[in-house]
Enzyme design. Structure first.
Site, PDB file in Angstrom:
ATOM      1  N   LYS A  49       0.847  -1.202   0.000  1.00  0.00           N
ATOM      2  CA  LYS A  49       0.000   0.000   0.000  1.00  0.00           C
ATOM      3  C   LYS A  49       0.875   1.241   0.000  1.00  0.00           C
ATOM      4  O   LYS A  49       1.508   1.580   0.989  1.00  0.00           O
ATOM      5  CB  LYS A  49      -0.935   0.056   1.212  1.00  0.00           C
ATOM      6  N   GLU A  66       9.703   1.137  10.633  1.00  0.00           N
ATOM      7  CA  GLU A  66      10.826   2.062  10.333  1.00  0.00           C
ATOM      8  C   GLU A  66      10.207   3.451  10.414  1.00  0.00           C
ATOM      9  O   GLU A  66       9.426   3.825   9.530  1.00  0.00           O
ATOM     10  CB  GLU A  66      11.380   1.841   8.920  1.00  0.00           C
ATOM     11  N   CYS A  88      13.740  10.883   6.523  1.00  0.00           N
ATOM     12  CA  CYS A  88      13.656  10.439   7.915  1.00  0.00           C
ATOM     13  C   CYS A  88      14.976  10.652   8.644  1.00  0.00           C
ATOM     14  O   CYS A  88      15.001  10.923   9.830  1.00  0.00           O
ATOM     15  CB  CYS A  88      13.268   8.975   7.963  1.00  0.00           C
ATOM     16  N   GLU A 140       9.794  16.178  14.826  1.00  0.00           N
ATOM     17  CA  GLU A 140      10.221  15.991  13.434  1.00  0.00           C
ATOM     18  C   GLU A 140       9.428  16.969  12.550  1.00  0.00           C
ATOM     19  O   GLU A 140       8.199  16.947  12.550  1.00  0.00           O
ATOM     20  CB  GLU A 140       9.929  14.549  12.997  1.00  0.00           C
TER      21      GLU A 140
HETATM   22  P1  NAD Z   1       2.445   8.309   7.783  1.00  0.00           P
HETATM   23  O1  NAD Z   1       2.704   7.529   9.011  1.00  0.00           O
HETATM   24  O2  NAD Z   1       1.421   9.360   7.829  1.00  0.00           O
HETATM   25  O3  NAD Z   1       1.992   7.326   6.589  1.00  0.00           O
HETATM   26  C1  NAD Z   1       2.792   6.242   6.179  1.00  0.00           C
HETATM   27  C2  NAD Z   1       1.902   5.207   5.521  1.00  0.00           C
HETATM   28  O4  NAD Z   1       0.989   4.708   6.487  1.00  0.00           O
HETATM   29  C3  NAD Z   1       1.045   5.756   4.373  1.00  0.00           C
HETATM   30  O5  NAD Z   1       0.938   4.785   3.360  1.00  0.00           O
HETATM   31  C4  NAD Z   1      -0.294   5.971   5.046  1.00  0.00           C
HETATM   32  O6  NAD Z   1      -1.396   5.919   4.156  1.00  0.00           O
HETATM   33  C5  NAD Z   1      -0.337   4.816   6.017  1.00  0.00           C
HETATM   34  N1  NAD Z   1      -1.227   5.012   7.164  1.00  0.00           N
HETATM   35  C6  NAD Z   1      -1.613   6.189   7.732  1.00  0.00           C
HETATM   36  N2  NAD Z   1      -2.482   5.952   8.729  1.00  0.00           N
HETATM   37  C7  NAD Z   1      -2.636   4.601   8.805  1.00  0.00           C
HETATM   38  C8  NAD Z   1      -3.398   3.751   9.649  1.00  0.00           C
HETATM   39  N3  NAD Z   1      -4.188   4.228  10.612  1.00  0.00           N
HETATM   40  N4  NAD Z   1      -3.294   2.410   9.458  1.00  0.00           N
HETATM   41  C9  NAD Z   1      -2.490   1.911   8.504  1.00  0.00           C
HETATM   42  N5  NAD Z   1      -1.766   2.667   7.646  1.00  0.00           N
HETATM   43  C10 NAD Z   1      -1.825   4.000   7.819  1.00  0.00           C
HETATM   44  O7  NAD Z   1       3.849   8.865   7.313  1.00  0.00           O
HETATM   45  P2  NAD Z   1       4.179   9.768   6.043  1.00  0.00           P
HETATM   46  O8  NAD Z   1       3.763  11.165   6.324  1.00  0.00           O
HETATM   47  O9  NAD Z   1       3.683   9.097   4.817  1.00  0.00           O
HETATM   48  O10 NAD Z   1       5.776   9.653   5.991  1.00  0.00           O
HETATM   49  C11 NAD Z   1       6.624  10.438   6.734  1.00  0.00           C
HETATM   50  C12 NAD Z   1       7.168   9.682   7.919  1.00  0.00           C
HETATM   51  O11 NAD Z   1       7.865   8.505   7.472  1.00  0.00           O
HETATM   52  C13 NAD Z   1       8.200  10.486   8.679  1.00  0.00           C
HETATM   53  O12 NAD Z   1       7.953  10.363  10.054  1.00  0.00           O
HETATM   54  C14 NAD Z   1       9.527   9.831   8.299  1.00  0.00           C
HETATM   55  O13 NAD Z   1      10.546  10.019   9.237  1.00  0.00           O
HETATM   56  C15 NAD Z   1       9.113   8.413   8.142  1.00  0.00           C
HETATM   57  N6  NAD Z   1      10.093   7.646   7.345  1.00  0.00           N
HETATM   58  C16 NAD Z   1      10.895   6.744   7.992  1.00  0.00           C
HETATM   59  C17 NAD Z   1      11.855   6.035   7.271  1.00  0.00           C
HETATM   60  C18 NAD Z   1      12.749   5.022   7.941  1.00  0.00           C
HETATM   61  O14 NAD Z   1      13.377   4.212   7.254  1.00  0.00           O
HETATM   62  N7  NAD Z   1      12.845   5.020   9.271  1.00  0.00           N
HETATM   63  C19 NAD Z   1      11.980   6.244   5.899  1.00  0.00           C
HETATM   64  C20 NAD Z   1      11.139   7.163   5.275  1.00  0.00           C
HETATM   65  C21 NAD Z   1      10.188   7.861   6.013  1.00  0.00           C
END
Ligand code: NAD
Length: 493
Positions: free
Chosen positions: A186, A262, A297, A396
């Site tokens: 997804k 992650e 991230c 963040e």
């Molecule tokens: P997010 O948590 O809002 O969304 C990530 C994914 O989760 C999306 O596909 C979203 O649709 C889904 N999602 C959202 N709510 C959900 C729920 N209730 N149940 C299941 N899935 C759900 O994050 P974002 O804004 O897309 O990405 C940014 C974040 O990702 C930042 O915090 C960044 O640091 C992190 N990130 C971490 C890494 C790593 O390797 N540690 C790498 C890239 C990004």
């Protein structure tokens, strides 16, 4: 010759889901609009998948796993298909790069090198690795044989964010597919296009229908349905710490699927007065925070500079900032592009206001720009006189905002650096070898850089301590997430 702008104008994006080897709309027929952050242009409609589509995709993935159409292939056969998948990603590289840039606003220059380059390399690397890994025989008594073997977990759900859509997807799907699992991916609702195209390319490479499915949709709908599903064996999640906690709860609430997270970061970059190359430290500090519009991230968003060199450091840093003024991501010389959408823009601008209100000193940037384009752009922003208690030092931001803090000695720097719930990356710059090693040991982070910030390779694990998550993407260690360890006792007599 066609420019990227011409190619963008001619592009027809397909937003249908990919289930069982076919492009389909959501069962409910619901769709959502996909807008480009570059100029607000509508790229097309996307299938708004929900639990009904999740049930269908998981059933397709389960059927593919049970009849062994992929898991039953030898590692060498899976390798050949994955290597072809990587070759085809290169062949369609320009199209993939364009989709990525239009969808989430990063410069086309980097979509090609970092995203297409990195993602295809990742698929190739796990493909090439899988037929070189041996199982084990335990050193037991001679009367029996104990085999320790790795088996695919079954159906893997991968949920990924928008900042590196194709790369984050490949970090999950490559080891999961190489190990013989079926996958339901997804992508983020903000950036679904490359994931959908990847599924078509995988099919063309020879990954059988049903083995790799992609469901676009919202997190609370498609994402939550995957995390709660009773027939998903494992979930690989990359995203925010807030949602990562929910994923682990949903895994526990349902079938206790393995949940690997992650998550976010607030990485500390510590520059000591005995830094061996101040220019390199300045280049890394500025280049790494503004890369990908600060939407990384592992961005070093907290810069700690030893008091005695801070003035000199800031002078050099400020000279570098103007080069990162945002431009049109489709121009080949742009190095900072658009913020992913209006919501993220509001978040970033809110943090800039919080920085000012909290008493930090705005040294550069701070404004939204290029509003006439209809897109979302923020100036590269630098705050000085930040202290560890301020909101901009604790949370963040995920935008082009650097907070500069100071320290008196390296113990003070480590104490401040570790005073965060996150633990993704960290760095220390010093010419003193003992200090470098002691500091890197003391920093609570999954990756520590010494006298650099750009160490990055598919061969090394990537993941966090503390609330930056519990898993590791990349390297051979990623196979641990997508395989079960089985012991088989054989009586010899
Ligand atoms: P997010 O948590 O809002 O969304 C990530 C994914 O989760 C999306 O596909 C979203 O649709 C889904 N999602 C959202 N709510 C959900 C729920 N209730 N149940 C299941 N899935 C759900 O994050 P974002 O804004 O897309 O990405 C940014 C974040 O990702 C930042 O915090 C960044 O640091 C992190 N990130 C971490 C890494 C790593 O390797 N540690 C790498 C890239 C990004």
């Amino acid at each position: 010759m066609m420019t990227w702008h011409d190619k963008a104008a001619a592009l027809q994006a397909d937003g249908r889901a990919f289930i069982g080897g076919e492009r389909v709309w959501a069962k409910s027929e619901q769709q959502f609009e996909n807008l480009s952050p570059i100029d607000g242009r509508k790229l097309g409609m996307v299938a708004r998948c929900d639990s009904a589509d999740v049930d269908i995709a998981v059933a397709a993935a389960r059927a593919a796993f049970e009849d062994r159409r992929w898991a039953g292939k030898s590692p060498a056969q899976r390798k050949r298909v994955l290597v072809k998948f990587a070759d085809l990603m290169q062949k369609y590289g320009q199209e993939l790069a364009l989709l990525e840039t239009l969808d989430m606003g990063k410069p086309i220059k980097y979509s090609q090198s970092v995203d297409v380059g990195g993602a295809s390399n990742c698929i190739r690397w796990y493909g090439e690795a899988i037929d070189k890994i041996y199982d084990e025989i335990a050193p037991t008594a001679a009367s029996s044989l104990a085999l320790i073997t790795r088996e695919p977990v079954g159906v893997v759900a991968a949920i990924v964010p928008w900042n590196y859509p194709m790369l984050m997807a490949s970090w999950k799907i490559a080891p999961a597919l190489a190990a013989g699992n079926s996958v339901v991916l997804k992508p983020s609702e903000k950036s679904p296009l490359t994931a959908l195209r990847l599924a078509e390319i995988a099919l063309e490479a020879g990954i059988p229908p049903g083995v790799f499915n992609v469901l676009p949709g919202y997190g609370a709908e498609a994402g939550a349905a995957l995390a709660l599903h009773m027939d998903v064996d494992c979930i690989g999640f990359t995203g925010s710490t807030r949602v990562g906690k929910q994923i682990m709860q949903m895994a526990g609430q349902s079938n206790l699927k393995r949940a690997w997270t992650e998550l976010g970061g607030k990485s500390a970059n510590i520059v000591c007065a005995d830094c061996p190359d101040l220019d390199a430290a300045v280049e890394a500090a500025i280049g790494s925070i503004f890369f990908n519009q600060g939407e990384s991230c592992n961005a070093p968003s907290r810069l700690f500079v030893e008091e005695s060199i801070k003035e000199r450091f800031l002078e050099k840093a400020l000279a570098k900032v103007p080069a990162y003024q945002p431009g049109n991501p489709l121009d080949e010389d742009t190095i900072m592009g658009a913020i992913v959408d209006a919501t993220q823009l509001k978040t970033v601008m809110g943090y800039i206001e919080a920085g000012k209100a909290g008493g930090a000193r705005l040294l550069a940037g701070g404004k939204q720009v290029r509003t006439e384009t209809g897109g979302y752009y923020v100036e590269p922003t630098l705050f000085d006189q930040v202290d560890s208690s301020m909101t901009i030092a604790r949370e963040e931001i995920f935008g082009p905002v650097l907070s500069v803090l100071s320290f008196t000695d390296v113990q003070d720097a480590v104490r401040q650096a570790n005073a965060t719930p996150y633990g993704l990356h960290a760095a220390v710059w010093t010419a003193d070898l003992s200090k470098a090693i002691q500091t890197s040991r003391a920093l609570r982070a999954g990756t520590v850089h010494v006298n650099q910030y750009d160490g990055d390779d598919i061969t090394v694990p990537f993941g966090g301590y503390k609330q930056s998550g519990n898993g590791r993407d990349k390297s051979l260690h990623a196979f641990d997430k997508y395989t079960e360890l089985k012991t088989t006792w054989i009586q010899i007599g």
